[in-house]
Design a protein around this motif. Structure first.
Motif, PDB file in Angstrom:
ATOM      1  N   ASN A  26     101.690 -35.631  47.975  1.00  0.00           N
ATOM      2  CA  ASN A  26     102.447 -35.961  46.754  1.00  0.00           C
ATOM      3  C   ASN A  26     103.873 -35.434  46.841  1.00  0.00           C
ATOM      4  OD1 ASN A  26     100.566 -37.443  45.277  1.00  0.00           O
ATOM      5  ND2 ASN A  26      99.517 -35.596  44.607  1.00  0.00           N
TER       6      ASN A  26
ATOM      7  N   LEU B 237     105.658 -45.553  43.622  1.00  0.00           N
ATOM      8  CA  LEU B 237     105.127 -44.212  43.313  1.00  0.00           C
ATOM      9  C   LEU B 237     103.663 -44.274  42.893  1.00  0.00           C
ATOM     10  CD1 LEU B 237     107.716 -42.048  41.340  1.00  0.00           C
ATOM     11  CD2 LEU B 237     106.645 -41.580  43.540  1.00  0.00           C
ATOM     12  N   LEU B 238     103.351 -45.202  41.964  1.00  0.00           N
ATOM     13  CA  LEU B 238     101.960 -45.285  41.496  1.00  0.00           C
ATOM     14  C   LEU B 238     101.026 -45.711  42.635  1.00  0.00           C
ATOM     15  CD1 LEU B 238     102.177 -46.764  37.884  1.00  0.00           C
ATOM     16  CD2 LEU B 238     101.502 -44.483  38.584  1.00  0.00           C
TER      17      LEU B 238
ATOM     18  N   ILE C  15      96.844 -41.929  47.833  1.00  0.00           N
ATOM     19  CA  ILE C  15      96.566 -40.516  48.150  1.00  0.00           C
ATOM     20  C   ILE C  15      95.229 -40.097  47.532  1.00  0.00           C
ATOM     21  CG2 ILE C  15      97.294 -38.125  47.708  1.00  0.00           C
ATOM     22  CD1 ILE C  15     100.217 -39.185  47.868  1.00  0.00           C
ATOM     23  N   GLY C  16      95.049 -40.455  46.253  1.00  0.00           N
ATOM     24  CA  GLY C  16      93.828 -40.047  45.559  1.00  0.00           C
ATOM     25  C   GLY C  16      92.589 -40.702  46.131  1.00  0.00           C
TER      26      GLY C  16
ATOM     27  N   HIS D  95     101.435 -45.069  45.784  1.00  0.00           N
ATOM     28  CA  HIS D  95     101.239 -43.883  46.618  1.00  0.00           C
ATOM     29  C   HIS D  95     100.196 -42.953  46.013  1.00  0.00           C
ATOM     30  CE1 HIS D  95     105.073 -44.475  48.977  1.00  0.00           C
ATOM     31  NE2 HIS D  95     104.202 -44.128  49.874  1.00  0.00           N
ATOM     32  N   PHE D  96     100.305 -42.727  44.704  1.00  0.00           N
ATOM     33  CA  PHE D  96      99.359 -41.811  44.061  1.00  0.00           C
ATOM     34  C   PHE D  96      97.933 -42.355  44.165  1.00  0.00           C
ATOM     35  CE2 PHE D  96     103.077 -40.290  41.217  1.00  0.00           C
ATOM     36  CZ  PHE D  96     103.478 -39.418  42.202  1.00  0.00           C
TER      37      PHE D  96
ATOM     38  N   VAL E 176      96.476 -33.217  49.433  1.00  0.00           N
ATOM     39  CA  VAL E 176      96.916 -33.932  48.228  1.00  0.00           C
ATOM     40  C   VAL E 176      98.268 -33.387  47.756  1.00  0.00           C
ATOM     41  CG1 VAL E 176      96.395 -34.334  45.783  1.00  0.00           C
ATOM     42  CG2 VAL E 176      94.586 -34.538  47.489  1.00  0.00           C
TER      43      VAL E 176
END
Lengths: 230, 262
Positions: free
Chosen positions: B246, B104-105, B111-112, B107-108, B242
């Motif tokens: 997410n 998850l982290l 994405i960011g 991916h974040f 974004v």
């Protein structure tokens, strides 16, 4: 001679207010021939190049490329066929996040298996024919307009295209370089390319001397401007 | 419009978006599996994107991994030891770090850092008419622009998650050892973690990285390419990409977790 491009009663409706309408355009272009259409400066953008590439569907009539109608081709086939066309764009024709040299060689690298060194050598050689010192390094936005315009000519003449579309290719270029361009285009025609040239003025219209048919736009209609010269 | 009508219209809009996204993702997957798609310029795009999305992200990803490792592993060691359940430390860390928090982290972060850049790049190209320039030269935007970026995202999220897990567990162990909260012998810690690994964890890691990674690549590019030739639309396209990326990551992650535990 094999017919490369055929417009049959083609009408094009403008998709924006910057675009001119075309009504019932008909012409045929064989390998080694050129069709020059006078689109005087100040006129709106004429969407004939987009129609010739199958990027704009006619509202009436049909456009055939290498014997196949664009609308009848599957998207993958259309893409493959567009790989046989080279074009000088009337407006900005560069991909900003690629270097100039990558832009110039992109289509050849994508569509052919030719070695990169050979493609680069051809690009350098064509650039020298247009009195450039070579292909400049860096992004297109850092290259002066007249040089960028000549580099579009280089890109359009690379490889063995079936069709070369020149959309007002002298816009932003030095008038004295017209002879260099017409010499390059003539060589490509002798190698078998068909040429569709949308000319801005009479000088451009008269630049090619052999195997050329000339038209001019009269309102939305295409009219023959002179007799065929061979 | 009535409330029911509004809900119906919203549901239909969502369904259409999901259908569009699935068809693009499917087309991208088919292109990626076809050797003929990997022409020279496409391979160059892939290599550049891997450097940008994967290699250049390593310092930031490492920092987040170390901080997350210290926070999670040390606490887990303290609480497991207090509860007298030290033998469950390995399975707990695998469940928290490898299965859930890590992917998850990562991916974040991706994405960011890269999803936004991709969306802005695609939107800028569309606004400047450059996608048409590619199309006119016979370069399919899906094959040249979208596919290598989506594949990059999938590869980088998978590799990033593996790196994140190793760094988080390692840093957590080291800090735990320094504070005296964990097992002093590193072999005990490594043995406990490895004993906690089951084949399902690898399946979970693959499912939680490759699929959503591909999806965020597709979403970022599609949102960017959907700009209709106006530069002022670029910020909205980036923002949409974004939010939707997410959402896609969270939905896929929850679904995979549910399937793994059922």
């Amino acid at each position: 001679m094999e017919t490369i491009l055929e417009f049959l009663e083609v009408s094009l409706r403008p998709s924006s207010h910057h675009m001119a309408e075309v009504e019932g355009a008909t012409f045929r272009l064989a390998a080694g021939e050129a069709v020059v259409i006078l689109v005087e400066e100040g006129r709106e953008h004429l969407p004939l190049a987009d129609a010739a590439e199958g990027l704009l569907a006619p509202s009436r009539g049909g456009v055939w490329f290498c014997g196949m109608r664009w609308e009848a081709m599957r998207p993958a086939r259309q893409t493959e066929m567009r790989g046989r066309i080279r074009r000088v764009f009337e407006r900005y024709g560069w991909v900003s996040n690629l270097d100039v040299v990558e832009n110039v060689c992109l289509a050849e690298c994508y569509h052919t298996a030719r070695p990169l060194a050979e493609i680069m050598a051809e690009a350098e050689s064509l650039a020298r024919q247009f009195n450039l010192d070579g292909i400049p390094a860096g992004r297109p936005t850092r290259v002066p307009g007249p040089i960028l315009r000549k580099l579009e000519w280089v890109r359009a003449l690379m490889g063995r295209p079936a069709l070369i579309i020149l959309e007002r290719p002298m816009l932003g270029a030095m008038r004295a370089d017209l002879a260099l361009l017409s010499a390059g285009v003539t060589r490509a025609m002798q190698a078998g390319a068909a040429v569709l040239w949308l000319a801005s003025d009479r000088a451009e219209m008269e630049a090619l001397t052999a195997n050329v048919r000339r038209y001019r736009m009269e309102g939305p209609c295409l009219r023959v401007a002179g007799q065929e010269q061979t | 419009m009535s409330l029911l009508g509004g809900m119906g219209a919203g549901a239909l809009g969502l369904f259409r978006r999901l259908r569009g996204l699935s068809s693009v993702a499917w087309a991208v997957l088919r292109l990626a599996l076809s050797p003929g798609s990997w022409r020279r310029p496409v391979r160059t795009v892939l290599a550049r994107q891997i450097v940008f999305t994967g290699v250049e992200a390593i310092p930031f990803l490492s920092l987040v991994a170390v901080l997350a490792g210290v926070a999670v592993v040390v606490q887990a060691q303290v609480w497991m030891s207090r509860l007298g359940q030290s033998e469950l430390l390995g399975p707990l860390l695998i469940a928290v770090i490898v299965r859930e928090v890590g992917p998850l982290l990562v991916h974040f972060i991706v994405i960011g850092r890269s999803g936004t850049a991709m969306a802005a790049e695609m939107a800028g190209m569309t606004a400047r008419n450059e996608v048409k320039v590619l199309d006119a030269q016979g370069l399919d935007p899906l094959a040249y622009l979208v596919m290598p970026r989506a594949v990059t995202m999938a590869i980088c999220v998978l590799c990033g998650s593996a790196l994140f897990s190793v760094l988080a567990l390692g840093s957590g162990y080291l800090v735990g050892a320094l504070l005296g909260t964990g097992p002093g012998d590193p072999r005990l810690f490594v043995g406990s973690v490895l004993d906690g690994l089951v084949p399902g964890d690898f399946v979970s890691l693959l499912a939680k990285t490759l699929l959503p990674g591909l999806l965020i690549g597709v979403i970022s590019c599609v949102e960017g390419l959907s700009v209709e030739g106006v530069a002022t639309d670029i910020p909205q396209a980036v923002s949409r990409s974004v939010v939707r990326s997410n959402t896609a990551v969270l939905v896929v992650s929850v679904l995979v977790s549910l399937l793994m535990y059922l």
